[in-house]
Enzyme design. Structure first.
Site, PDB file in Angstrom:
ATOM      1  N   ARG A   1       0.456  -1.382  -0.194  1.00 31.09           N
ATOM      2  CA  ARG A   1      -0.651  -0.255  -0.346  1.00 31.09           C
ATOM      3  C   ARG A   1       0.526   1.242  -0.693  1.00 31.09           C
ATOM      4  O   ARG A   1       1.269   1.124  -0.110  1.00 31.09           O
ATOM      5  CB  ARG A   1      -1.301  -0.009   0.973  1.00 31.09           C
ATOM      6  CG  ARG A   1      -2.225  -1.066   1.467  1.00 31.09           C
ATOM      7  CD  ARG A   1      -2.810  -0.816   2.708  1.00 31.09           C
ATOM      8  NE  ARG A   1      -3.962  -1.812   2.698  1.00 31.09           N
ATOM      9  CZ  ARG A   1      -4.336  -2.421   3.901  1.00 31.09           C
ATOM     10  NH1 ARG A   1      -3.677  -1.934   4.938  1.00 31.09           N
ATOM     11  NH2 ARG A   1      -5.258  -3.365   3.900  1.00 31.09           N
TER      12      ARG A   1
ATOM     13  N   SER B   1      -6.857  -0.637   5.937  1.00 31.06           N
ATOM     14  CA  SER B   1      -6.450  -1.444   7.068  1.00 31.06           C
ATOM     15  C   SER B   1      -7.855  -1.705   7.890  1.00 31.06           C
ATOM     16  O   SER B   1      -9.097  -1.472   7.850  1.00 31.06           O
ATOM     17  CB  SER B   1      -5.828  -0.307   8.091  1.00 31.06           C
ATOM     18  OG  SER B   1      -5.712  -0.555   9.146  1.00 31.06           O
TER      19      SER B   1
ATOM     20  N   ASP C   1      -5.502  -7.252  11.721  1.00 32.74           N
ATOM     21  CA  ASP C   1      -4.437  -6.576  10.751  1.00 32.74           C
ATOM     22  C   ASP C   1      -5.118  -7.325   9.514  1.00 32.74           C
ATOM     23  O   ASP C   1      -5.401  -8.299   9.268  1.00 32.74           O
ATOM     24  CB  ASP C   1      -3.060  -7.105  10.968  1.00 32.74           C
ATOM     25  CG  ASP C   1      -2.319  -6.244  10.012  1.00 32.74           C
ATOM     26  OD1 ASP C   1      -1.620  -5.302  10.535  1.00 32.74           O
ATOM     27  OD2 ASP C   1      -2.210  -6.366   8.678  1.00 32.74           O
TER      28      ASP C   1
ATOM     29  N   ASP D   1       5.487  -5.271  15.698  1.00 28.24           N
ATOM     30  CA  ASP D   1       6.344  -5.217  14.400  1.00 28.24           C
ATOM     31  C   ASP D   1       6.004  -3.904  13.796  1.00 28.24           C
ATOM     32  O   ASP D   1       6.628  -3.153  13.104  1.00 28.24           O
ATOM     33  CB  ASP D   1       5.781  -6.106  13.559  1.00 28.24           C
ATOM     34  CG  ASP D   1       4.340  -6.267  13.522  1.00 28.24           C
ATOM     35  OD1 ASP D   1       3.511  -5.493  14.130  1.00 28.24           O
ATOM     36  OD2 ASP D   1       3.707  -7.372  12.802  1.00 28.24           O
ATOM     37  N   HIS D   2       4.666  -3.155  14.447  1.00 35.35           N
ATOM     38  CA  HIS D   2       4.620  -2.011  13.777  1.00 35.35           C
ATOM     39  C   HIS D   2       5.386  -0.620  14.303  1.00 35.35           C
ATOM     40  O   HIS D   2       5.993   0.173  13.622  1.00 35.35           O
ATOM     41  CB  HIS D   2       3.164  -1.677  13.877  1.00 35.35           C
ATOM     42  CG  HIS D   2       2.157  -2.336  12.655  1.00 35.35           C
ATOM     43  ND1 HIS D   2       2.174  -3.808  12.899  1.00 35.35           N
ATOM     44  CD2 HIS D   2       1.468  -1.808  11.668  1.00 35.35           C
ATOM     45  CE1 HIS D   2       1.293  -4.160  11.877  1.00 35.35           C
ATOM     46  NE2 HIS D   2       0.873  -2.899  11.055  1.00 35.35           N
TER      47      HIS D   2
ATOM     48  N   ARG E   1      -7.745  -1.245  11.065  1.00 36.80           N
ATOM     49  CA  ARG E   1      -7.680  -0.394  12.440  1.00 36.80           C
ATOM     50  C   ARG E   1      -9.012   0.097  12.917  1.00 36.80           C
ATOM     51  O   ARG E   1      -9.682   0.803  12.148  1.00 36.80           O
ATOM     52  CB  ARG E   1      -6.615   0.767  12.103  1.00 36.80           C
ATOM     53  CG  ARG E   1      -6.823   1.731  11.148  1.00 36.80           C
ATOM     54  CD  ARG E   1      -5.920   2.962  10.757  1.00 36.80           C
ATOM     55  NE  ARG E   1      -4.749   2.274  10.058  1.00 36.80           N
ATOM     56  CZ  ARG E   1      -3.987   2.645   8.973  1.00 36.80           C
ATOM     57  NH1 ARG E   1      -4.330   4.028   8.989  1.00 36.80           N
ATOM     58  NH2 ARG E   1      -3.081   2.070   8.461  1.00 36.80           N
TER      59      ARG E   1
HETATM   60  C1  MIC Z   1      -1.659  -1.509   7.505  1.00 41.93           C
HETATM   61  O1  MIC Z   1      -0.891  -2.119   6.581  1.00 41.93           O
HETATM   62  O2  MIC Z   1      -2.489  -0.515   7.083  1.00 41.93           O
HETATM   63  C2  MIC Z   1      -1.630  -1.657   8.939  1.00 41.93           C
HETATM   64  C3  MIC Z   1      -1.109  -0.724   9.530  1.00 41.93           C
HETATM   65  O3  MIC Z   1      -0.898  -3.051   9.123  1.00 41.93           O
HETATM   66  C4  MIC Z   1      -3.105  -2.126   9.318  1.00 41.93           C
HETATM   67  C5  MIC Z   1      -3.452  -2.196  10.641  1.00 41.93           C
HETATM   68  C6  MIC Z   1      -3.158  -0.943  11.316  1.00 41.93           C
HETATM   69  O4  MIC Z   1      -3.704  -0.045  11.291  1.00 41.93           O
HETATM   70  O5  MIC Z   1      -2.571  -1.119  12.556  1.00 41.93           O
HETATM   71  C7  MIC Z   1      -3.787  -3.311   8.700  1.00 41.93           C
HETATM   72  O6  MIC Z   1      -3.745  -3.535   7.493  1.00 41.93           O
HETATM   73  O7  MIC Z   1      -4.998  -3.741   9.224  1.00 41.93           O
HETATM   74 FE1  SF4 Z   2       2.864  -4.074   8.435  1.00 38.92          FE
HETATM   75 FE2  SF4 Z   2       0.564  -3.668   7.325  1.00 38.92          FE
HETATM   76 FE3  SF4 Z   2       2.858  -3.016   6.019  1.00 38.92          FE
HETATM   77 FE4  SF4 Z   2       2.119  -5.680   6.388  1.00 38.92          FE
HETATM   78  S1  SF4 Z   2       0.760  -4.000   5.184  1.00 38.92           S
HETATM   79  S2  SF4 Z   2       4.084  -4.866   6.705  1.00 38.92           S
HETATM   80  S3  SF4 Z   2       1.224  -5.727   8.465  1.00 38.92           S
HETATM   81  S4  SF4 Z   2       2.054  -2.103   8.054  1.00 38.92           S
END
Ligand code: MIC
Ligand code: SF4
Length: 645
Positions: free
Chosen positions: A379, A535, A119, A64-65, A537
C-alpha cells in the site's frame, strides 16, 4: 457444469444461504487469525460474547504491528492478548516471531480450509489453496465463537497464466500487472483464481505475494490451486501430512477471464499514491531515490531475501539512500543468519529491522521531507508512511535491492544472469515463540492482564425511528481506511482505546472533524466511490460510531469496511443516482423519516430529504435478513448477544 476451486471450498463450508452469485451466504470457518492492532478489540468483543473456548480448528493471535513499544500501551496490549489467548484456546505468536500472514503460511495454513483474519491481507493463505478472507475484528470474534462468517457468494475471475517470468521479473510484477488492468475497485464482489500452465512455474512464496496483494483489488480473496509445489513447500515446513490436492474442475465456468503471459511482463512500480497507479520502470525513467524498504507481508519470504542478498553481495548501499530490511518471520531471519545472507546485507550497509510490519504501517522509518521511497509493500496511500509528503513507490524486492545500490530507480534486468534460487528442502523449524493455549482444566486459573489503555467497546443503540442529522463531513472518491482512521507510531498504540483514537479520525482530510462531529452529537458522512478501501480495521467504523455517526452515504463501498459499518450499527447507504452526490454539501441537514420501520419492512430504496435545500434524494439501503437485523439491533455485538441467549 464444473466448479471453480473457490466454489468447491465455499460449498463444502456452506452453512447458510444458497450458492447463488450475489446472494449472501454463511460459511463455516476452520481457522482464524488476529494481529495486535485489531486483536485487542477483537478479543474484547470475544469476551463480551461470553464463549469460554474457541470453537474453530485453529485460532492464532499474532503480535506484529505494534512492536515499537514507545510507551506502555503496546506492551500492555501484547500481555492482554497473550492472556486471553491462553485462557480461551488460542495459539499465541509472540512479538518477534514474525508477521501474521507469513507465519500462518509457514506454520498453520492448510489447503482447502477456510481462514478469516482481522487483517485485510489474510488472502496470503490463498497461496496454498485456502479460502482466506480479511474481515473485521467482530466477525473474527463471532467465528471464534463458532458462528458463521457471511459474504456475498462471489463471482470468480480466472487469471490464466501462461509462460514463465523472465529473469529478475518478479511475482510482485504479476500482481502489479493485475492491478494495472483491474484497478483498486476491480475485484469487489469477486474472487481471483489463478490457473494455467504458468502456475507451475511459481513457488509458494511467489503465489503468496500475488494473493496477498490481491487485497488491493478490493477482491474478497485470491486463490491458487494446491499442487505438487504446495506439497513440497509443506513438506519442507515439516507439515506434509496436511497437504491435499485442491483444484478447479477442468470444465469450471468463470465469470471473467484475464490472460497473462508471464514471459511478457517487465519490472513495474505502483506510483504515488495508489497501488493501481502502475507504470513500467522505463515509463517512470531515471528517478533519484532517498529510501528503500524491503519486507512486509507481501515480500519478506526467504526466497525474497535470497534474491536481495545476491544483489547486495559485495556492494554498498548508495550514500544518498537508506536501506531498511525487515524479514517476514523468525524462521526467515534465522535461516538468513544460518545461510550467511544476513552478513551480506549487514556488510552492504542495510539497516536490519525486527520481523514485524514496521515501516509498512508507519511504525518508524518515515521518509525525509518529500522523500522518494521504494518499498516492497502493498500500500502507498497518502500519509501511510508517516509523512504527508512522502512519495512511495511499490516495487519488487529485486528492483528495490538494485536501486538501493544505484541510488536511482533501476531495472533489475540490467544486472544480467540470474542464478536459480531454490527453496530449501527443509526449513528451520522452531516453534518456541508460539505459545500453546492452556488446557480446558487449567484455563479457569488464567488471569486476564488488562492495562489502563484498554477501554471497553463504545456504546451502541438500536436504529432510531427517524434519523435527522447534519453532514459533518463530505469526502471524495477512493477514501481509504488510512484516511478514516490513520495508523502510524503515534496513533496505533490507541487501538484499544476508542475514545482516544477517535480524536484522530479523518484528520488526514480535515483536522477539525473529530471535534465537530462530537459537538454535533450525531451526524452523517457523505462520500464518493470505493469508500473505505484498504485495511480491515474496524476502528474505521468504531471511531465514527463513538463520534456519533449514524449513517454513511456514498457512491459505493469497499467490502470489509461496509461490513464493519453494519457491525458497528452504522447505516450504509448508496446513492441511486451518483450525480446526487453534488446535491449535498457539508453542513446540510439530512432526514431519513421512519427509517427503522422501513428497514424492518425490508425496503431497499429509501428517501433522504435534504432539509437545507428541500431536495429529495433516493438512496439504496441494501440489507438482507441478517444484516438488517444487525442494524436494527444496533450492531453485531448486540445482535450476537441477543441470539446467543
Ligand atoms: C494494514 O495493512 O493496513 C493493516 C494495518 O495490516 C490493516 C489492519 C489494521 O489496520 O490493523 C489491514 O490491512 O487490515
Ligand atoms: Fe503488516 Fe498490514 Fe503491512 Fe502486512 S500490509 S506488513 S499486515 S501492516
Amino acid at each position: 457444469m464444473g466448479l471453480t476451486l473457490t466454489e468447491k471450498i465455499l460449498r463444502a463450508h456452506l452453512v447458510d444461504g444458497e450458492p447463488v452469485k450475489g446472494q449472501e451466504i454463511g460459511i463455516r470457518i476452520d481457522q482464524t487469525l488476529t494481529q495486535d492492532a485489531t486483536g485487542t478489540m477483537a478479543y474484547l468483543e470475544f469476551e463480551a460474547m461470553g464463549v469460554p473456548r474457541v470453537r474453530t480448528e485453529r485460532s492464532v493471535a499474532y503480535i506484529d504491528h505494534n512492536t515499537l513499544q514507545n510507551g506502555f500501551e503496546n506492551a500492555d496490549d501484547h500481555r492482554f492478548i497473550g492472556s486471553v489467548a491462553k485462557k480461551h484456546g488460542i495459539w499465541f505468536s509472540r512479538p518477534g516471531n514474525g508477521i501474521c500472514h507469513q507465519v500462518h503460511l509457514e506454520r498453520f495454513g492448510i489447503p482447502g480450509k477456510t481462514l478469516i483474519g482481522s487483517d485485510s491481507h489474510t488472502p496470503t493463505g490463498g497461496g496454498i489453496g485456502m479460502i482466506a478472507i480479511g474481515a473485521g475484528g467482530l466477525d473474527v470474534a463471532v467465528a471464534m465463537g463458532g458462528g458463521a462468517y457471511y459474504i456475498t457468494y462471489p463471482k470468480v475471475v480466472k487469471v490464466h497464466l501462461t509462460g514463465k517470468l523472465s529473469p529478475w521479473v518478479s511475482a510482485k510484477d504479476v500482481i502489479l500487472e493485475v492491478l494495472k488492468r483491474l484497478s483498486v475497485k476491480g475485484g469487489v464482489g469477486k474472487v481471483i483464481e489463478y490457473v494455467g500452465e504458468g502456475v507451475k512455474t511459481l513457488s509458494v512464496p511467489e503465489r503468496a505475494t500475488i494473493t496477498n496483494m490481491g487485497a488491493e483489488l478490493g477482491a474478497t480473496t485470491s486463490i491458487f490451486p494446491s499442487d505438487e509445489i504446495t506439497k513440497q513447500f509443506l513438506e519442507a515446513q515439516g507439515r506434509g501430512e496436511v497437504w491435499t490436492e485442491q483444484k478447479a474442475d477442468d470444465d469450471a465456468v468463470y465469470d471473467e477471464e484475464v490472460d497473462i503471459d508471464l514471459s511478457t511482463l517487465v519490472p513495474l512500480a505502483a506510483c504515488p499514491h495508489s497501488p493501481d497507479n502502475v507504470k513500467s520502470v522505463a515509463e517512470i525513467g531515471k528517478l533519484k531515490i532517498d529510501q528503500v524498504c524491503i519486507g512486509s507481508c507481501t515480500n519478506s519470504s526467504l526466497l525474497d531475501m535470497m534474491k536481495v542478498a545476491h544483489i547486495l553481495k559485495g556492494k554498498t548501499v548508495h550514500p544518498d539512500v537508506s536501506l531498511a530490511i525487515a524479514p517476514g518471520s523468525k524462521q526467515v531471519l534465522n535461516m538468513m543468519a544460518d545461510m550467511g545472507l544476513l552478513s551480506v546485507m549487514i556488510d552492504a550497509g542495510a539497516r536490519i529491522l525486527e520481523s514485524a510490519c514496521g515501516p509498512c504501517i508507519g511504525m518508524g522509518q518515515s521518509p525525509n521531507s518529500g522523500g522518494i521511497s521504494l518499498r516492497t509493500f502493498n500500500r502507498n496511500f497518502l500519509g501511510r508512511s508517516g509523512t504527508k509528503d512522502g512519495q512511495i513507490y511499490l516495487v519488487s524486492p529485486e528492483l528495490a535491492a538494485v536501486s538501493a545500490v544505484t541510488g536511482y530507480l533501476a531495472d533489475p534486468r540490467e544486472i544480467g544472469d540470474m542464478p536459480a534460487f531454490e527453496l530449501p528442502e527443509k526449513f528451520k523449524i522452531n516453534d518456541n515463540m508460539i505459545t500453546p493455549p492452556a488446557s480446558e482444566e487449567d484455563a479457569a486459573d488464567v488471569q486476564i492482564l488488562r492495562g489502563p489503555n484498554i477501554k471497553p467497546y463504545p456504546d451502541t443503540a438500536p436504529l432510531e425511528e427517524t434519523i435527522t442529522a447534519p453532514v459533518s463531513l463530505k469526502v471524495e472518491d477512493n477514501i481509504t481506511t488510512d484516511h478514516i482512521m490513520p495508523a502510524g507510531a503515534k496513533i496505533l498504540p490507541l487501538r484499544s482505546n476508542i475514545p482516544a483514537i477517535s480524536q484522530h479520525c479523518f484528520t488526514v482530510c480535515d483536522e477539525n472533524f473529530p471535534l465537530r462531529a462530537k459537538k454535533l452529537g450525531k451526524s452523517i458522512i457523505v462520500g464518493g466511490s470505493n469508500y473505505g478501501q484498504g485495511s480491515s480495521r474496524e476502528h474505521a467504523a468504531l471511531a465514527p460510531l463513538y463520534l456519533g455517526i449514524k449513517a454513511v452515504l456514498v457512491k459505493s463501498f469497499a467490502r470489509i469496511h461496509r461490513a464493519n459499518l453494519i457491525n458497528a450499527g452504522i447505516l450504509p447507504l448508496t446513492f441511486v443516482n451518483e450525480s446526487d452526490y453534488d446535491e449535498i454539501s457539508q453542513g446540510d441537514v439530512l432526514q431519513l423519516a421512519d427509517v427503522r420501520d422501513k428497514v424492518a419492512a425490508g425496503e431497499q430504496q429509501l428517501t433522504v430529504l435534504n432539509r437545507t435545500t428541500g431536495k429529495e434524494i433516493p438512496v439504496l439501503c441494501e440489507l438482507t435478513g441478517r444484516t438488517k437485523d444487525i442494524i436494527l439491533a444496533g450492531g453485531l455485538l448486540d445482535y450476537t448477544r441477543e441470539n446467543l441467549k
